[in-house]
Design a protein around this motif. Structure first.
Motif, PDB file in Angstrom:
ATOM      1  N   THR A  97       0.886  -1.307   0.160  1.00  0.00           N
ATOM      2  CA  THR A  97       0.056   0.201  -0.059  1.00  0.00           C
ATOM      3  C   THR A  97       0.853   1.335   0.207  1.00  0.00           C
ATOM      4  N   GLN A  98       2.192   1.200   0.089  1.00  0.00           N
ATOM      5  CA  GLN A  98       2.973   2.174   0.156  1.00  0.00           C
ATOM      6  C   GLN A  98       3.899   2.472  -1.171  1.00  0.00           C
ATOM      7  N   ASP A  99       3.514   1.545  -2.065  1.00  0.00           N
ATOM      8  CA  ASP A  99       4.236   1.544  -3.362  1.00  0.00           C
ATOM      9  C   ASP A  99       3.172   2.307  -4.132  1.00  0.00           C
ATOM     10  N   GLU A 100       3.835   2.892  -5.395  1.00  0.00           N
ATOM     11  CA  GLU A 100       3.151   3.634  -6.431  1.00  0.00           C
ATOM     12  C   GLU A 100       2.014   2.713  -7.105  1.00  0.00           C
ATOM     13  N   PRO A 101       0.945   2.821  -7.216  1.00  0.00           N
ATOM     14  CA  PRO A 101      -0.153   1.917  -7.724  1.00  0.00           C
ATOM     15  C   PRO A 101       0.200   2.067  -9.448  1.00  0.00           C
ATOM     16  N   PRO A 102      -0.486   1.131 -10.217  1.00  0.00           N
ATOM     17  CA  PRO A 102      -0.492   1.162 -11.558  1.00  0.00           C
ATOM     18  C   PRO A 102      -1.028   2.271 -12.248  1.00  0.00           C
ATOM     19  N   GLU A 103      -0.571   2.867 -13.440  1.00  0.00           N
ATOM     20  CA  GLU A 103      -1.129   3.713 -14.092  1.00  0.00           C
ATOM     21  C   GLU A 103      -2.266   3.738 -14.763  1.00  0.00           C
ATOM     22  N   ARG A 104      -2.621   2.336 -14.807  1.00  0.00           N
ATOM     23  CA  ARG A 104      -3.897   2.060 -15.584  1.00  0.00           C
ATOM     24  C   ARG A 104      -4.299   0.668 -14.987  1.00  0.00           C
ATOM     25  N   VAL A 105      -5.846   0.791 -14.620  1.00  0.00           N
ATOM     26  CA  VAL A 105      -6.480  -0.493 -14.078  1.00  0.00           C
ATOM     27  C   VAL A 105      -7.626  -0.640 -14.983  1.00  0.00           C
ATOM     28  N   ASP A 106      -7.695  -1.918 -15.343  1.00  0.00           N
ATOM     29  CA  ASP A 106      -8.863  -2.306 -16.373  1.00  0.00           C
ATOM     30  C   ASP A 106      -9.700  -3.291 -15.401  1.00  0.00           C
ATOM     31  N   VAL A 107      -9.280  -3.987 -14.466  1.00  0.00           N
ATOM     32  CA  VAL A 107     -10.120  -4.692 -13.673  1.00  0.00           C
ATOM     33  C   VAL A 107      -9.626  -4.401 -12.425  1.00  0.00           C
ATOM     34  N   LEU A 108     -10.657  -3.982 -11.388  1.00  0.00           N
ATOM     35  CA  LEU A 108     -10.233  -3.829  -9.944  1.00  0.00           C
ATOM     36  C   LEU A 108     -11.058  -4.532  -9.311  1.00  0.00           C
ATOM     37  N   LEU A 109     -10.303  -5.679  -8.463  1.00  0.00           N
ATOM     38  CA  LEU A 109     -10.911  -6.429  -7.565  1.00  0.00           C
ATOM     39  C   LEU A 109     -10.728  -6.164  -5.954  1.00  0.00           C
ATOM     40  N   VAL A 110     -11.854  -5.847  -5.262  1.00  0.00           N
ATOM     41  CA  VAL A 110     -11.499  -5.368  -3.890  1.00  0.00           C
ATOM     42  C   VAL A 110     -11.958  -6.351  -2.943  1.00  0.00           C
ATOM     43  N   ARG A 111     -10.895  -6.864  -2.039  1.00  0.00           N
ATOM     44  CA  ARG A 111     -11.386  -7.457  -0.928  1.00  0.00           C
ATOM     45  C   ARG A 111     -11.420  -6.462   0.151  1.00  0.00           C
ATOM     46  N   VAL A 112     -12.669  -6.357   0.556  1.00  0.00           N
ATOM     47  CA  VAL A 112     -13.043  -5.126   1.553  1.00  0.00           C
ATOM     48  C   VAL A 112     -12.117  -5.134   2.675  1.00  0.00           C
ATOM     49  N   PRO A 113     -11.544  -4.328   3.260  1.00  0.00           N
ATOM     50  CA  PRO A 113     -10.596  -4.477   4.345  1.00  0.00           C
ATOM     51  C   PRO A 113     -11.456  -4.188   5.769  1.00  0.00           C
ATOM     52  N   LYS A 114     -10.978  -4.552   6.797  1.00  0.00           N
ATOM     53  CA  LYS A 114     -11.534  -4.367   8.171  1.00  0.00           C
ATOM     54  C   LYS A 114     -11.617  -2.576   8.332  1.00  0.00           C
ATOM     55  N   SER A 115     -10.575  -1.953   7.834  1.00  0.00           N
ATOM     56  CA  SER A 115     -10.588  -0.782   7.974  1.00  0.00           C
ATOM     57  C   SER A 115     -11.046   0.278   6.956  1.00  0.00           C
ATOM     58  N   LEU A 116     -12.189   0.797   7.099  1.00  0.00           N
ATOM     59  CA  LEU A 116     -12.710   1.849   6.338  1.00  0.00           C
ATOM     60  C   LEU A 116     -11.857   2.864   5.716  1.00  0.00           C
ATOM     61  N   ALA A 117     -10.986   3.526   6.729  1.00  0.00           N
ATOM     62  CA  ALA A 117     -10.078   4.413   6.538  1.00  0.00           C
ATOM     63  C   ALA A 117      -9.168   3.862   5.257  1.00  0.00           C
ATOM     64  N   LEU A 118      -8.339   2.575   5.487  1.00  0.00           N
ATOM     65  CA  LEU A 118      -7.641   2.041   4.463  1.00  0.00           C
ATOM     66  C   LEU A 118      -8.447   1.903   3.171  1.00  0.00           C
ATOM     67  N   LEU A 119      -9.430   1.312   3.117  1.00  0.00           N
ATOM     68  CA  LEU A 119     -10.299   1.384   1.923  1.00  0.00           C
ATOM     69  C   LEU A 119     -10.129   2.737   1.112  1.00  0.00           C
ATOM     70  N   GLU A 120     -10.638   3.766   1.938  1.00  0.00           N
ATOM     71  CA  GLU A 120     -10.925   4.940   1.471  1.00  0.00           C
ATOM     72  C   GLU A 120      -9.272   5.493   0.802  1.00  0.00           C
ATOM     73  N   ASP A 121      -8.290   5.391   1.510  1.00  0.00           N
ATOM     74  CA  ASP A 121      -7.156   5.768   1.035  1.00  0.00           C
ATOM     75  C   ASP A 121      -6.776   5.087  -0.386  1.00  0.00           C
ATOM     76  N   GLN A 122      -6.861   3.853  -0.279  1.00  0.00           N
ATOM     77  CA  GLN A 122      -6.459   2.822  -1.404  1.00  0.00           C
ATOM     78  C   GLN A 122      -7.393   3.114  -2.619  1.00  0.00           C
ATOM     79  N   LEU A 123      -8.618   3.570  -2.540  1.00  0.00           N
ATOM     80  CA  LEU A 123      -9.538   3.595  -3.665  1.00  0.00           C
ATOM     81  C   LEU A 123      -9.183   5.059  -4.254  1.00  0.00           C
TER      82      LEU A 123
END
Length: 377
Positions: A97-123
Motif C-alpha cells: 500500500t506504500q508503493d506507487e499503484p499502476p498507472e492504468r487499471v482495467d479490472v479492480l477486484l477489492v477484498r473489503v478490508p476491516k478498516s474503512l480508512a484504508l479502503l478510502e485511502d487505497q480507492l
C-alpha cells in the motif's frame, strides 16, 4: 480451495499447525465464481486490492494480476501459495500500500478490508488509474460490508450496488464515473498528543490510513506510556509499533537509545517513521516491516516493548502474541526484559511465565495490565 480454474492449495503465513484457520473464505469463492460465470474479461491490468492470504491472486495467476496489500504476512502467504502452485516469480506482481499503484487499471477486484480508512485511502490512490471501462467488483462477508462501505465506493469511483448474499458473503458492483469529482485524500492524518503521558506529551503523531486509532491516542497505549521503564536500556525494540508513539517516547526520554520499530503493516511502519521524524528525535532508529522479530539477531536487544494484537484480519487468535513473545525471548540478551501491555482478560501472564519462567505485574487498572518478563542467563 475449489475455483473455476482448478483446485488451489492455500495456507496462511507463517504456517502454524495449532491454528485451524483457512486461507480463504466464502467471499473469495463467491467473487471467483462470479468472474467465471459472467465471463468477465480478465484482460489488461488486473489489480487485486486487499487479498487476505493470496487466495484471489493465486486463483487468478494465469491473468498476471497485481496484488496490493498492507500486510507483510499476506504478501508472504501469497508468495508461498504461488510457489506451491508452481507459478514463476514475477508472474503476479506484489505491491504494498506504500508503493506507487499502476498507472492504468482495467479490472479492480477489492477484498473489503476491516478498516474503512484504508479502503478510502487505497480507492483514492487508485481512482486516477480507473477509467470508464474498468470492471470494479468488491467482495466481503456480509458483516464486513456496510452502508458506509458502499457510500465510499460511490463517492470515489461511481454508482454502486450489491448482490444478494450467498453463504454470508456479498459482492459489490461499481460503475466508474470518470467525471466524478473526488475528494482530496485526507491521509496521512496528524494530531497532537495530550499532556501527562511522559516524554511524548504534546508531540505530533502521524497516522497513515488503516493504523489503529487514527485520530486519537488509544487508552491502552496511554496507560503503557505512563508505566514505561526508566531510560538507559540501550537497544530497544518497539514490537508491533503501530504509529510509533511508544518507541518515539523512549527515544525522546533517552537520546542514547537505539530504537528498532517493527510491524507487519506497511502503513504502520510508514506511520512510525513519520511520527519519529516529525518530532525531530535525536539518536538512532531503524524501521522494519516483518513478522514479529524474525531476522533480528539473537541476543541483540536489551528491551522489547509490545502491545500484541489479538486479531489476525477478522479472526480472533493468540498466534500473533505467541510469535511475538517467542521472538522477543530469542532477541533479548540475558537479563533483557519484555514489557507487555494487554487487556486483563487475555491472560498473557500465563504465556509469559511458561516462556520466561516468571512474570511480574508492573501496573494495572480495571481494563489493562502491564507485565514484565526477564530473560534468564
Amino acid at each position: 480451495m475449489t475455483t473455476p480454474w482448478g483446485e488451489r492449495e492455500l495456507s496462511r503465513f507463517p504456517e502454524d499447525p495449532r491454528d485451524q484457520l483457512r486461507a480463504w473464505d466464502a467471499s473469495d469463492v463467491y467473487l471467483l465464481r462470479y468472474l467465471a460465470g459472467q465471463e468477465i474479461p480478465l484482460t489488461g491490468e488486473v489489480v487485486v486490492l486487499g487479498d487476505r492470504w493470496g487466495a484471489l491472486a493465486t486463483a487468478l495467476e494465469q491473468f498476471g494480476p497485481t496484488q496490493i496489500t498492507d500486510s507483510f504476512l499476506s504478501q508472504e502467504a501469497t508468495r508461498a501459495n504461488l510457489e506451491r502452485a508452481g507459478v514463476a516469480p514475477g508472474v503476479v506482481r506484489l505491491l504494498t500500500t506504500q508503493d506507487e499503484p499502476p498507472e492504468r487499471v482495467d479490472v479492480l477486484l477489492v477484498r473489503v478490508p476491516k478498516s474503512l480508512a484504508l479502503l478510502e485511502d487505497q480507492l483514492l490512490r487508485l481512482a486516477p488509474a480507473v477509467h470508464a471501462g474498468t470492471v470494479v467488483v468488491g467482495t466481503g462477508m456480509v458483516k464486513e460490508i456496510h452502508t458506509s462501505t458502499l457510500r465510499l465506493f460511490e463517492r470515489i469511483l461511481g454508482p454502486t450496488r450489491t448482490s444478494l448474499a450467498e453463504q454470508k458473503a456479498r459482492l459489490i458492483f461499481c460503475t466508474p464515473d470518470p467525471a466524478l469529482r473526488r475528494p482530496a485524500n485526507p491521509w496521512p492524518y496528524r494530531y497532537s498528543l495530550p499532556d501527562g503521558i511522559g516524554a511524548v506529551s504534546g508531540r505530533t503523531v502521524v497516522n497513515h490510513a488503516g493504523v489503529f486509532c487514527a485520530d486519537r491516542l488509544d487508552i491502552g497505549t496511554r496507560f503503557f506510556l505512563r508505566h514505561l521503564p526508566a531510560p538507559g536500556a540501550g537497544r530497544v525494540v518497539d514490537l508491533g509499533c503501530g504509529n510509533g508513539v511508544v518507541g518515539t517516547a523512549v527515544a525522546l526520554a533517552d537520546p542514547a537509545a537505539e530504537v528498532l520499530f517493527v510491524d507487519e503493516s506497511y502503513q504502520a511502519v510508514a506511520s512510525a517513521e513519520a511520527t519519529y521524524r516529525a518530532n525531530g528525535v535525536p539518536g538512532h532508529a531503524e524501521f522494519r516491516v516483518g513478522d514479529a522479530l524474525t531476522g533480528v539477531a539473537a541476543g541483540s536487544a536489551d528491551l522489547v516493548l509490545n502491545n500484541p494484537p489479538f486479531h489476525s484480519h477478522q479472526a480472533t487468535t493468540d498466534a500473533t502474541a505467541r510469535r511475538m513473545f517467542t521472538g522477543a525471548r530469542r532477541a533479548l540478551r540475558p537479563g533483557g526484559e519484555l514489557w507487555v501491555i494487554g487487556n486483563r482478560h487475555l491472560g498473557y501472564h500465563t504465556q509469559l511465565k511458561r516462556l520466561f519462567g516468571s512474570c511480574e505485574l508492573v501496573a494495572s487498572d480495571p481494563k489493562f495490565v502491564v507485565l514484565k518478563a526477564r530473560k534468564q542467563a
